[in-house]
Design a protein around this motif. Structure first.
Motif, PDB file in Angstrom:
ATOM      1  N   SER A  68       0.774  -1.235   0.000  1.00  0.00           N
ATOM      2  CA  SER A  68       0.000   0.000   0.000  1.00  0.00           C
ATOM      3  C   SER A  68       0.811   1.294   0.000  1.00  0.00           C
ATOM      4  O   SER A  68       0.270   2.370   0.109  1.00  0.00           O
ATOM      5  CB  SER A  68      -1.025   0.037   1.149  1.00  0.00           C
ATOM      6  OG  SER A  68      -0.364   0.008   2.382  1.00  0.00           O
ATOM      7  N   HIS A  90       2.726   2.231  -2.588  1.00  0.00           N
ATOM      8  CA  HIS A  90       2.455   2.711  -3.947  1.00  0.00           C
ATOM      9  C   HIS A  90       1.604   1.688  -4.687  1.00  0.00           C
ATOM     10  O   HIS A  90       1.628   0.513  -4.356  1.00  0.00           O
ATOM     11  CB  HIS A  90       3.768   2.909  -4.707  1.00  0.00           C
ATOM     12  CG  HIS A  90       4.550   4.093  -4.227  1.00  0.00           C
ATOM     13  ND1 HIS A  90       4.275   5.363  -4.633  1.00  0.00           N
ATOM     14  CD2 HIS A  90       5.601   4.186  -3.368  1.00  0.00           C
ATOM     15  CE1 HIS A  90       5.127   6.207  -4.043  1.00  0.00           C
ATOM     16  NE2 HIS A  90       5.937   5.513  -3.273  1.00  0.00           N
ATOM     17  N   ARG A  91       0.902   2.178  -5.692  1.00  0.00           N
ATOM     18  CA  ARG A  91       0.265   1.239  -6.624  1.00  0.00           C
ATOM     19  C   ARG A  91       1.304   0.979  -7.702  1.00  0.00           C
ATOM     20  O   ARG A  91       1.643   1.871  -8.466  1.00  0.00           O
ATOM     21  CB  ARG A  91      -0.982   1.863  -7.258  1.00  0.00           C
ATOM     22  CG  ARG A  91      -2.221   1.823  -6.367  1.00  0.00           C
ATOM     23  CD  ARG A  91      -3.360   2.514  -7.062  1.00  0.00           C
ATOM     24  NE  ARG A  91      -3.009   3.903  -7.350  1.00  0.00           N
ATOM     25  CZ  ARG A  91      -3.663   4.964  -6.888  1.00  0.00           C
ATOM     26  NH1 ARG A  91      -4.719   4.798  -6.144  1.00  0.00           N
ATOM     27  NH2 ARG A  91      -3.281   6.180  -7.191  1.00  0.00           N
ATOM     28  N   ASP A 113       2.416   6.417  -9.773  1.00  0.00           N
ATOM     29  CA  ASP A 113       1.011   6.473  -9.374  1.00  0.00           C
ATOM     30  C   ASP A 113       0.648   7.831  -8.781  1.00  0.00           C
ATOM     31  O   ASP A 113      -0.495   8.069  -8.422  1.00  0.00           O
ATOM     32  CB  ASP A 113       0.725   5.374  -8.339  1.00  0.00           C
ATOM     33  CG  ASP A 113       1.633   5.494  -7.120  1.00  0.00           C
ATOM     34  OD1 ASP A 113       2.583   6.310  -7.162  1.00  0.00           O
ATOM     35  OD2 ASP A 113       1.394   4.782  -6.135  1.00  0.00           O
ATOM     36  N   ARG A 126       1.841   9.144  -5.967  1.00  0.00           N
ATOM     37  CA  ARG A 126       1.889   9.211  -4.508  1.00  0.00           C
ATOM     38  C   ARG A 126       3.259   9.683  -4.041  1.00  0.00           C
ATOM     39  O   ARG A 126       4.272   9.338  -4.632  1.00  0.00           O
ATOM     40  CB  ARG A 126       1.607   7.846  -3.899  1.00  0.00           C
ATOM     41  CG  ARG A 126       0.152   7.453  -4.014  1.00  0.00           C
ATOM     42  CD  ARG A 126      -0.053   6.094  -3.409  1.00  0.00           C
ATOM     43  NE  ARG A 126      -1.454   5.702  -3.545  1.00  0.00           N
ATOM     44  CZ  ARG A 126      -1.914   4.515  -3.192  1.00  0.00           C
ATOM     45  NH1 ARG A 126      -1.099   3.610  -2.695  1.00  0.00           N
ATOM     46  NH2 ARG A 126      -3.191   4.224  -3.346  1.00  0.00           N
ATOM     47  N   ASN A 168       5.292   9.689  -0.369  1.00  0.00           N
ATOM     48  CA  ASN A 168       5.212   9.219   1.011  1.00  0.00           C
ATOM     49  C   ASN A 168       6.468   9.566   1.783  1.00  0.00           C
ATOM     50  O   ASN A 168       7.547   9.661   1.214  1.00  0.00           O
ATOM     51  CB  ASN A 168       5.082   7.686   1.047  1.00  0.00           C
ATOM     52  CG  ASN A 168       3.891   7.189   0.267  1.00  0.00           C
ATOM     53  OD1 ASN A 168       2.761   7.570   0.538  1.00  0.00           O
ATOM     54  ND2 ASN A 168       4.158   6.354  -0.729  1.00  0.00           N
ATOM     55  N   ARG A 208       1.330   9.643   4.044  1.00  0.00           N
ATOM     56  CA  ARG A 208       1.239  10.063   2.655  1.00  0.00           C
ATOM     57  C   ARG A 208       1.223  11.587   2.582  1.00  0.00           C
ATOM     58  O   ARG A 208       0.419  12.239   3.247  1.00  0.00           O
ATOM     59  CB  ARG A 208      -0.029   9.485   2.027  1.00  0.00           C
ATOM     60  CG  ARG A 208      -0.168   9.819   0.563  1.00  0.00           C
ATOM     61  CD  ARG A 208      -0.962   8.754  -0.157  1.00  0.00           C
ATOM     62  NE  ARG A 208      -0.262   7.476  -0.087  1.00  0.00           N
ATOM     63  CZ  ARG A 208      -0.886   6.305  -0.027  1.00  0.00           C
ATOM     64  NH1 ARG A 208      -2.194   6.241  -0.010  1.00  0.00           N
ATOM     65  NH2 ARG A 208      -0.187   5.193   0.019  1.00  0.00           N
ATOM     66  N   ASP A 220      -1.258  12.571  -3.007  1.00  0.00           N
ATOM     67  CA  ASP A 220      -1.701  11.499  -3.893  1.00  0.00           C
ATOM     68  C   ASP A 220      -2.496  12.142  -5.018  1.00  0.00           C
ATOM     69  O   ASP A 220      -3.588  12.646  -4.796  1.00  0.00           O
ATOM     70  CB  ASP A 220      -2.564  10.502  -3.112  1.00  0.00           C
ATOM     71  CG  ASP A 220      -2.914   9.293  -3.960  1.00  0.00           C
ATOM     72  OD1 ASP A 220      -2.604   9.314  -5.178  1.00  0.00           O
ATOM     73  OD2 ASP A 220      -3.494   8.342  -3.417  1.00  0.00           O
ATOM     74  N   SER A 221      -1.937  12.145  -6.206  1.00  0.00           N
ATOM     75  CA  SER A 221      -2.637  12.794  -7.313  1.00  0.00           C
ATOM     76  C   SER A 221      -3.573  11.817  -8.020  1.00  0.00           C
ATOM     77  O   SER A 221      -4.102  12.136  -9.077  1.00  0.00           O
ATOM     78  CB  SER A 221      -1.630  13.343  -8.308  1.00  0.00           C
ATOM     79  OG  SER A 221      -1.122  12.294  -9.091  1.00  0.00           O
ATOM     80  N   ASN A 222      -3.738  10.650  -7.447  1.00  0.00           N
ATOM     81  CA  ASN A 222      -4.583   9.612  -8.047  1.00  0.00           C
ATOM     82  C   ASN A 222      -4.181   9.294  -9.483  1.00  0.00           C
ATOM     83  O   ASN A 222      -5.015   9.048 -10.340  1.00  0.00           O
ATOM     84  CB  ASN A 222      -6.048  10.032  -8.016  1.00  0.00           C
ATOM     85  CG  ASN A 222      -6.576  10.001  -6.597  1.00  0.00           C
ATOM     86  OD1 ASN A 222      -6.380   9.014  -5.890  1.00  0.00           O
ATOM     87  ND2 ASN A 222      -7.184  11.090  -6.172  1.00  0.00           N
TER      88      ASN A 222
END
Lengths: 712, 314
Positions: free
Chosen positions: B75, B77-78, B99, B101, B103, B117, B120-122
């Motif tokens: 979790s 990063h994706r 992804d 993110r 962190n 985090r 997170d720009s999704n």
């Protein structure tokens, strides 16, 4: 190869029509029977995936429904060269191969070049290439630099050389070192000195015998009493390892200070033989340090010295001193050595094990003058009859192919024993000096689908490289040198590389750039774009599609993106779109339908400034952005009403009407269009309050009225 | 071209990252290929992987080897972690990914990993590299030669950014590596696609200074046409020249590239090419104790050590 199996006699590469015994690979599954189905499929390289499945519905508690096992096929790896070492050789040969290809191309491009000078120059390039590859296959280890030389160390037991290197050297001697064809026999003597131990894995060779003697020497007190000592000297002498023979001779007990007086004559004979051995005339330009003999460059000088040397041997043979030599073994041993040097067939045959050793001995002591390939071939045949070896090694098969002047056999044996790497790299050597081989290798063949044998081998090698994740990127060098099918396979290779990691995509694009494959690079970027888009990396996906100028997909993606953005028209979360919008750049056209985002952002920004109470000209600029947005075909319809709703303040601008009559008309038309669209089933409504449309209408009407009054 | 001061050592595996450490021989298992490797102190190693994990390893004072320490498995990063950086001297670790993110990971009391985090720009934006500028500021780089400056004291996103759309045509434009010199925290130097190396002075925000590559400026020289995989300030020159140089001057930078070049670039000077190899140089490191020694990892499963002649003060 097409058509091969049906017609063994006319095949290009000789093959055995009887299929070899199948190889059995036992696999462990550890699955509770019964097994209902087995699936077998190829994985990367020579890996097979075997999936065993149990009957459906039979999966009891904690029982696996099936299992997949990986089976590694082939394993032609005989342990001599490991996988990592093979890859090291593969990597290392790329620059040499690529350089040779580019040199060939530039030589071809030089139109005004005589055939002779072309050949000469080409030969020099091939020589350099063969030396580079040969260095790559391992340099001879220098003997340990100990200052005090151990007299009992006669045979340096260094790291074992590889058969691959031995094969390369053999090809080099016969096909490239043409300047030295006069010294071919001596070249072979040197070759055998380096690689004798590789001639057979099971049969005795001179090397294995001497290695055994070396171990024994340390403990041996009186060497001359041991028959193995005398045999060792004769073996070394028979194949021309003069330094070893002399070193061994000087270990003779009569050299010891406490014995020299009582064994004076005996010692004199030993030393006389040692001197004769070390002064043997050799037909070669020079001798490396540590090697014995006297080198002669011209045949006439050599023959003179040879006759003189033989005279000395004969004289010693008939000397009366032998009678005074009391030590039986010494007398017999030394006499045997003299007979070997005189080329006595019986003694020579006794002093060798492998037919190749006998052959070398022949060349050294019986026919020391240059002979034709044909002559050497018949000599080899004769030696094989005298010393039949049960197990022939790939090396000797290659040698026989060379002596028989049969390029097909050489290729086939190289391929069978050493694999595609050697064949691919060796074809350059085979065709250097031999027109027939050149035609054989480069002629386009109908039964190979129009490609040449040379190209076929390169394609096969490239396939081997492509099947490994660490070597696929060097396959393009070889594919690029294949005129017929190389490019197609290269495109195929690049096209099917995984795109999960961007480093891989960049590598792929770099290869496309080097080979000017713009079309493939654009396709790779499209694949990468879709992959990343689907896996949640929206920005990265859009980036690749934009690079590939894929308008169609960008437009589709734009529609999806606007669904997310539509909800956040007037809130702060629009900030996270900034990065993506920056990425899209300001150039219209490259972003597909996404160019809307850019204009939308600009509009929002200036609207913000207007709300902060800036001057009239800012308000006027905002109106221009609005008009542009409303005019643009890339602005989605569902944004029309929110845009107009956000602009109500502009429409009701206090100081003066900001929109002209025609501009107001445009906006009213859009509003009208929107009302009609509402009736269509695919219309998507915004989340604006129901009275929003009314307030927009009112503002537009007010503005229109004011504008009509203002305009002259 | 063979360089007598360059020694190559074939390995039996691919080398993804190299760092100088104190003379210790150790082996730490990794679940997949390593994307970033840092050694903030001589006693610790931090690395990230393609499978998205982050690992710490610490020196065992008893047997003198590195032992695997805490790990963040999921979790973070994706997908894979693109890059990490650790505050010099051992502090927080920042990790970024494609992804989007960002962190911050730290090892707390009792060796427990704690992470939060930052952004997170999704997936709307992706980051390919990261570098600390101070204890609280760091720079990230990504697509379109964009650079972002983050300040933990001002949360809620990057505090300033370099617009990245100055790249040419349809050639890729990604930042692969960033470095910040401790004496010039206002300048980020970055290397990326198309042989591009540029500097971003935070005081003159919107104009990158192109040191090499096919950027906007026609006058800048190009050392390489392929990806620049790593850039690092080259501390080979003596420190006196660093302190005396004006603060706007970009200090010498070492780079390695996909087309096998290892070179040192200096503003307004001819670049010095140290190596020209037939395969890519994926990464390198300059020995902090003895900057004349450079280690690099080559694409063809080998590492190389280059010894440079010692610099004379000028």
């Amino acid at each position: 190869m097409p058509g091969l199996a049906s017609d063994p006699d006319n095949s290009i590469v000789p093959f055995d029509p009887n299929p070899p015994t199948p190889i059995i690979y036992p696999i462990q599954i550890n699955l509770k029977p019964p097994i209902s189905r087995i699936h077998i499929n190829w994985s990367r390289g020579n890996l097979l995936h075997v999936a065993c499945l149990r009957p459906a519905g039979d999966s009891g508690e904690g029982l696996a429904g099936g299992k997949v096992v990986e089976v590694k096929l082939g394993g032609a790896d005989d342990g001599e060269i490991g996988e990592a070492e093979r890859r090291r050789i593969a990597y290392g040969s790329v620059p040499a191969f690529a350089l040779l290809q580019s040199r060939r191309n530039s030589l071809m491009a030089m139109a005004r070049m005589s055939a002779a000078s072309f050949r000469n120059e080409w030969w020099e390039h091939v020589l350099e290439y063969s030396n580079q590859i040969s260095d790559l296959l391992g340099r001879p280890k220098l003997p340990s630099g100990s200052v005090i030389e151990d007299p009992r160390m006669v045979l340096q037991l260094v790291e074992k050389p590889t058969s691959l290197k031995a094969a390369w050297q053999l090809l080099k001697i016969f096909y490239v070192d043409r300047l030295s064809s006069a010294w071919l026999p001596e070249h072979l003597v040197d070759w055998l000195a380096d690689y004798d131990g590789l001639l057979s894995k099971t049969d005795t060779t001179i090397h294995s015998k001497l290695a055994g003697l070396q171990k024994k020497l340390v403990d041996l007190q009186v060497v001359e009493d041991d028959p193995e000592y005398w045999e060792g000297i004769s073996l070394a002498l028979a194949v021309g390892w003069l330094d070893i023979a002399v070193k061994l001779l000087r270990l003779h007990g009569s050299y010891q200070l406490d014995q020299i007086d009582s064994r004076e004559t005996e010692n004199g004979l030993v030393e006389a033989v040692a001197v004769l051995v070390s002064t043997m005339p050799r037909m070669r330009p020079d001798l490396p340090t540590g090697k014995l003999g006297q080198s002669y460059k011209t045949k006439s000088d050599f023959i003179k010295a040879w006759e003189k040397w033989r005279g000395h041997i004969a004289k010693l043979d008939f000397s009366t001193f032998w009678v005074q030599c009391g030590h039986h073994q010494t007398r017999e041993g030394l006499k045997n050595l003299l007979q070997i040097m005189l080329g006595n067939i019986k003694n020579i045959t006794n002093a060798t094990y492998h037919w190749m050793e006998l052959c070398i001995s022949h060349l050294l002591y019986m026919r020391p003058f240059t002979m034709s390939l044909e002559g050497m071939h018949s000599l080899a045949q004769k030696c094989m009859q005298l010393k039949p070896n049960a197990n022939s090694s790939g090396l000797t098969e290659v040698l026989l192919g060379i002596l028989g002047d049969n390029t097909e056999v050489v290729l086939a044996e190289c391929s069978r024993t050493f694999g595609p790497w050697l064949v691919t790299h060796a074809t350059e050597l085979l065709s250097t000096e031999n027109d027939e081989a050149d035609i054989l290798l480069h002629e386009e063949r109908y039964n190979l689908g129009g490609i040449s044998i040379d190209e076929l081998h390169r394609l096969v090698y490239a396939q081997v490289l492509s099947s490994h994740p660490l070597t696929w990127q060097i396959a393009p060098t070889y594919l690029a040198s294949c005129p017929k099918q190389g490019l197609g396979l290269l495109e195929n290779l690049l096209y099917r590389q995984p795109v999960q990691h961007f480093q891989m995509i960049l590598k792929n694009l770099e290869i496309c750039r080097l080979y000017e494959l713009d079309d493939i690079s654009s396709r790779v970027m499209k694949i990468a774009g879709m992959y990343n888009w689907k896996h949640g990396k929206k920005g990265f996906g859009v980036y690749w599609l934009q690079q590939a100028q894929d308008e169609v997909r960008l437009n589709k993606i734009a529609q999806r993106l606007f669904e997310c953005i539509g909800k956040s028209v007037s809130d702060d979360s629009f900030k996270q779109w900034e990065g993506l919008i920056e990425l899209l750049g300001s150039e219209v056209g490259s972003a597909g339908g996404l160019e809307f985002l850019h204009k939308y952002r600009d509009f929002k920004r200036s609207l913000q400034q207007v709300q902060d109470g800036r001057a009239n000209d800012v308000a006027r600029q905002t109106v221009e952005s609005l008009i542009q947005l409303m005019k643009s075909p890339s602005t989605p319809q569902r944004f029309w009403l929110p845009l107009l709703h956000d602009s109500v303040k502009l429409l009701n601008w206090k100081d003066r009407p900001l929109l002209s009559v025609s501009e107001t008309n445009l906006l009213m038309n859009k509003l009208q269009e929107l009302s009609l669209a509402k009736l269509r089933p695919d219309f998507c409504d915004t989340e604006l309050p129901p009275k929003a449309i009314g307030s927009v209408r009112l503002a537009l009407a007010t503005n229109l009225a004011r504008a009509i009054l203002e305009e002259p | 071209m063979s360089n007598p001061n360059f020694h190559q050592f074939p390995q039996s595996k691919s080398i993804d990252s190299v760092r100088f450490l104190s003379p210790i021989s150790s082996s730490i298992p990794s679940p997949s290929r390593i994307t970033s490797l840092k050694s903030p102190t001589p006693k610790s190693i931090v690395f990230s992987t393609l499978s998205g994990t982050l690992h710490f390893a610490f020196l065992d004072p008893v047997d003198g080897s590195f032992d695997s320490g805490p790990t963040v498995e999921t979790s973070l990063h994706r997908g894979s972690v693109s890059s990490i950086d650790v505050v010099e001297g051992g502090g927080e670790c920042v990790s970024v990914g494609m992804d989007g993110r960002v962190n911050l990971v730290g090892v707390g009391e009792g060796g427990r990993v704690e992470w939060k985090r930052v952004a997170d720009s999704n997936g709307l934006v992706g980051y390919s590299s990261v570098r600390w500028g101070s204890n609280v500021e760091f720079a990230t780089g990504g697509l379109g030669f964009g650079l972002q400056w983050w300040d933990q004291r001002r949360p809620g996103g990057a505090v300033s950014q370099l617009k990245g759309n100055w790249a040419r045509g349809n050639m890729p434009s990604m930042v692969h590596s960033i470095d910040i010199h401790p004496s010039r925290k206002h300048i980020c130097v970055a290397g990326g696609s198309g042989g591009t190396i540029f500097a971003w002075d935070l005081r003159w925000q919107q104009q990158p200074i192109i040191l090499s590559g096919a950027g906007v400026s026609g006058t800048s020289q190009s050392l390489s046409e392929s990806d620049v995989w790593e850039v690092q300030y080259d501390n080979h020159t003596l420190s006196s020249s660093v302190t005396s140089a004006p603060s706007t001057k970009i200090l010498p930078v070492m780079m390695c590239s996909e087309d096998g070049i290892l070179a040192v670039l200096e503003q307004d000077a001819e670049p010095i090419e140290l190596l020209g190899e037939p395969c890519a140089i994926n990464t390198f490191d300059i020995d902090p104790q003895n900057p004349s020694e450079v280690i690099c990892a080559l694409e063809w499963e080998s590492i190389g050590i280059l010894t440079r002649p010692r610099m004379v003060a000028y």
